[in-house]
Scaffold this motif. Structure first.
Motif, PDB file in Angstrom:
ATOM      1  N   PRO A  36      -5.131   4.315   5.868  1.00 28.65           N
ATOM      2  CA  PRO A  36      -3.723   3.936   5.654  1.00 28.65           C
ATOM      3  C   PRO A  36      -3.354   2.607   6.302  1.00 28.65           C
ATOM      4  O   PRO A  36      -2.560   1.837   5.741  1.00 28.65           O
ATOM      5  CB  PRO A  36      -2.957   5.103   6.296  1.00 28.65           C
ATOM      6  CG  PRO A  36      -3.890   6.255   6.246  1.00 28.65           C
ATOM      7  CD  PRO A  36      -5.246   5.658   6.474  1.00 28.65           C
ATOM      8  N   ALA A  37      -3.918   2.317   7.463  1.00 24.64           N
ATOM      9  CA  ALA A  37      -3.623   1.036   8.125  1.00 24.64           C
ATOM     10  C   ALA A  37      -4.242  -0.129   7.364  1.00 24.64           C
ATOM     11  O   ALA A  37      -3.653  -1.216   7.280  1.00 24.64           O
ATOM     12  CB  ALA A  37      -4.126   1.056   9.570  1.00 24.64           C
ATOM     13  N   VAL A  38      -5.435   0.073   6.796  1.00 22.15           N
ATOM     14  CA  VAL A  38      -6.050  -0.966   5.970  1.00 22.15           C
ATOM     15  C   VAL A  38      -5.155  -1.275   4.780  1.00 22.15           C
ATOM     16  O   VAL A  38      -4.891  -2.449   4.460  1.00 22.15           O
ATOM     17  CB  VAL A  38      -7.447  -0.536   5.500  1.00 22.15           C
ATOM     18  CG1 VAL A  38      -8.033  -1.580   4.550  1.00 22.15           C
ATOM     19  CG2 VAL A  38      -8.385  -0.322   6.683  1.00 22.15           C
ATOM     20  N   LEU A  39      -4.666  -0.227   4.121  1.00 21.18           N
ATOM     21  CA  LEU A  39      -3.775  -0.419   2.975  1.00 21.18           C
ATOM     22  C   LEU A  39      -2.490  -1.126   3.401  1.00 21.18           C
ATOM     23  O   LEU A  39      -2.016  -2.047   2.720  1.00 21.18           O
ATOM     24  CB  LEU A  39      -3.445   0.931   2.334  1.00 21.18           C
ATOM     25  CG  LEU A  39      -4.583   1.658   1.620  1.00 21.18           C
ATOM     26  CD1 LEU A  39      -4.141   3.060   1.232  1.00 21.18           C
ATOM     27  CD2 LEU A  39      -5.015   0.886   0.379  1.00 21.18           C
ATOM     28  N   LEU A  77      -3.184   0.573  -9.956  1.00 17.53           N
ATOM     29  CA  LEU A  77      -4.125  -0.512  -9.710  1.00 17.53           C
ATOM     30  C   LEU A  77      -4.242  -0.864  -8.228  1.00 17.53           C
ATOM     31  O   LEU A  77      -5.291  -1.348  -7.789  1.00 17.53           O
ATOM     32  CB  LEU A  77      -3.676  -1.752 -10.496  1.00 17.53           C
ATOM     33  CG  LEU A  77      -4.739  -2.794 -10.873  1.00 17.53           C
ATOM     34  CD1 LEU A  77      -5.864  -2.169 -11.655  1.00 17.53           C
ATOM     35  CD2 LEU A  77      -4.097  -3.910 -11.684  1.00 17.53           C
ATOM     36  N   GLN A  78      -3.192  -0.629  -7.475  1.00 11.58           N
ATOM     37  CA  GLN A  78      -3.200  -0.996  -6.059  1.00 11.58           C
ATOM     38  C   GLN A  78      -3.361   0.242  -5.164  1.00 11.58           C
ATOM     39  O   GLN A  78      -4.405   0.426  -4.524  1.00 11.58           O
ATOM     40  CB  GLN A  78      -1.910  -1.751  -5.706  1.00 11.58           C
ATOM     41  CG  GLN A  78      -1.610  -2.954  -6.577  1.00 11.58           C
ATOM     42  CD  GLN A  78      -2.589  -4.102  -6.373  1.00 11.58           C
ATOM     43  OE1 GLN A  78      -3.285  -4.153  -5.362  1.00 11.58           O
ATOM     44  NE2 GLN A  78      -2.661  -5.015  -7.318  1.00 11.58           N
ATOM     45  N   VAL A  79      -2.332   1.088  -5.127  1.00 16.63           N
ATOM     46  CA  VAL A  79      -2.358   2.236  -4.225  1.00 16.63           C
ATOM     47  C   VAL A  79      -3.464   3.212  -4.601  1.00 16.63           C
ATOM     48  O   VAL A  79      -4.273   3.620  -3.758  1.00 16.63           O
ATOM     49  CB  VAL A  79      -0.991   2.945  -4.228  1.00 16.63           C
ATOM     50  CG1 VAL A  79      -1.028   4.155  -3.299  1.00 16.63           C
ATOM     51  CG2 VAL A  79       0.112   1.986  -3.799  1.00 16.63           C
ATOM     52  N   SER A 189       3.704  -1.213  -3.682  1.00  8.65           N
ATOM     53  CA  SER A 189       2.597  -0.586  -2.947  1.00  8.65           C
ATOM     54  C   SER A 189       2.923  -0.467  -1.464  1.00  8.65           C
ATOM     55  O   SER A 189       2.612   0.547  -0.826  1.00  8.65           O
ATOM     56  CB  SER A 189       1.323  -1.413  -3.141  1.00  8.65           C
ATOM     57  OG  SER A 189       0.993  -1.518  -4.511  1.00  8.65           O
ATOM     58  N   LEU A 190       3.568  -1.504  -0.907  1.00  7.60           N
ATOM     59  CA  LEU A 190       3.934  -1.470   0.506  1.00  7.60           C
ATOM     60  C   LEU A 190       4.972  -0.386   0.774  1.00  7.60           C
ATOM     61  O   LEU A 190       4.862   0.359   1.763  1.00  7.60           O
ATOM     62  CB  LEU A 190       4.471  -2.839   0.929  1.00  7.60           C
ATOM     63  CG  LEU A 190       4.942  -2.951   2.383  1.00  7.60           C
ATOM     64  CD1 LEU A 190       3.810  -2.605   3.353  1.00  7.60           C
ATOM     65  CD2 LEU A 190       5.475  -4.351   2.652  1.00  7.60           C
TER      66      LEU A 190
END
Length: 312
Positions: A36-39, A77-79, A189-190
């Protein structure tokens, strides 16, 4: 037309290593901090970069349902893609094997494109995609029996999210300015990541310089940079064109992992890269003879990234 003759090939050559670098940097990042921190930092950094680009280019805002379509694409595509891919990397799936499994997405995209996007395919792209899929399989076929167990499911789910997101982007977001598309997707995504982050009980900050370097690379180069290139190529060419380029990513990742991650170089990697190159050559319609006239995606003159795109 003169501009596209040098611009599209140049962006294509740049796109492959940028996309492949995500697996290398992702493997490094998940070794320093939780998924989760990487994302979180990937999306924060990418959003900051793209907001700066938007402030300079001032692209048009999405209209009506375009906001919803961009949000759906972001979740796929992102999350979706990167949550699964990074979870697999953190669980011990090698970067090369992850890229091999994600390399199956181009085959699915190419085969589903005529059904979902009403795009006519000649024999060249289909055969090229099959050859490319064979090449990416040859690169890392031995790893498939490596006893990774259920961890392999993570990159498989990531591959399905990448396939769905690529098709959705091409179908619904092709008329949205590229910078706007990336900004909205990174913001979505954020927000999605921040919504669940407090409940996961993981550390927010990378604890080491190596962790910071990895997430900065993921945010600036692999996220903002690679996705801008991807969306431009999807707009100026076709899903099959981008799929053919993605066939090269697994072999490129395997070769890059030798000096960066210390993974051994094998004859299979070299052979697989050669096969994937042939697949790209055929899939892009560069094969001599009748197939060469079946080139997919003969598109119009490129449109500047900040400009609105006219209807097809």
């Amino acid at each position: 037309m003169t501009r596209s003759r040098w611009l599209v090939p140049a962006l294509s050559v740049l796109f492959v290593p940028l996309w492949a670098s995500g697996f290398i940097a992702g493997k490094i990042a998940t070794g320093h901090l939780e998924v989760p921190a990487v994302l979180l930092w990937r999306f924060v950094i990418a959003l900051a970069v793209m907001l700066a680009a938007a402030a300079v280019l001032r692209p048009a805002l999405p209209v009506g349902r375009a906001w919803l379509h961009l949000a759906v694409t972001a979740l796929l595509l992102q999350v979706g893609q990167f949550s699964f891919v990074y979870s697999g990397l953190a669980s011990g799936v090698p970067a090369g094997l992850s890229s091999l499994i994600l390399g199956m997405a181009p085959l699915l995209v190419g085969l589903l494109t005529p059904l979902l996007l009403a795009t006519r395919l000649g024999p060249a792209p289909v055969i090229g995609l099959l050859i490319g899929a064979t090449g990416v399989y040859v690169v890392l076929a031995d790893d498939l029996g490596g006893g990774l167990g259920w961890s392999v499911v993570f990159p498989v789910l990531g591959m399905l999210a990448l396939t769905a997101g690529t098709l959705y982007q091409k179908r619904f977001n092709d008329r949205t300015p590229v910078v706007t598309s990336v900004v909205v997707q990174m913001a979505t995504s954020l927000v999605a990541t921040l919504a669940v982050f407090p409940f996961l009980g993981v550390a927010w900050l990378p604890p080491t310089p190596g962790g910071w370097l990895a997430v900065v690379w993921l945010g600036v180069i692999n996220s903002a940079g690679a996705f801008v290139l991807m969306f431009l190529l999807l707009r100026w060419r076709s899903t099959v064109y981008v799929s053919s380029l993605l066939n090269l990513v697994p072999a490129t990742t395997a070769l890059t992992a030798v000096p960066v991650l210390g993974e051994p170089l094998t004859a299979q990697a070299v052979l697989g890269l050669a096969i994937a190159l042939v697949g790209m050559f055929v899939g892009l319609g560069r094969f001599p003879g009748r197939w060469g006239r079946d080139r997919p995606g003969r598109d119009a003159e490129p449109v500047p990234a900040g400009a609105a795109v006219p209807p097809p």
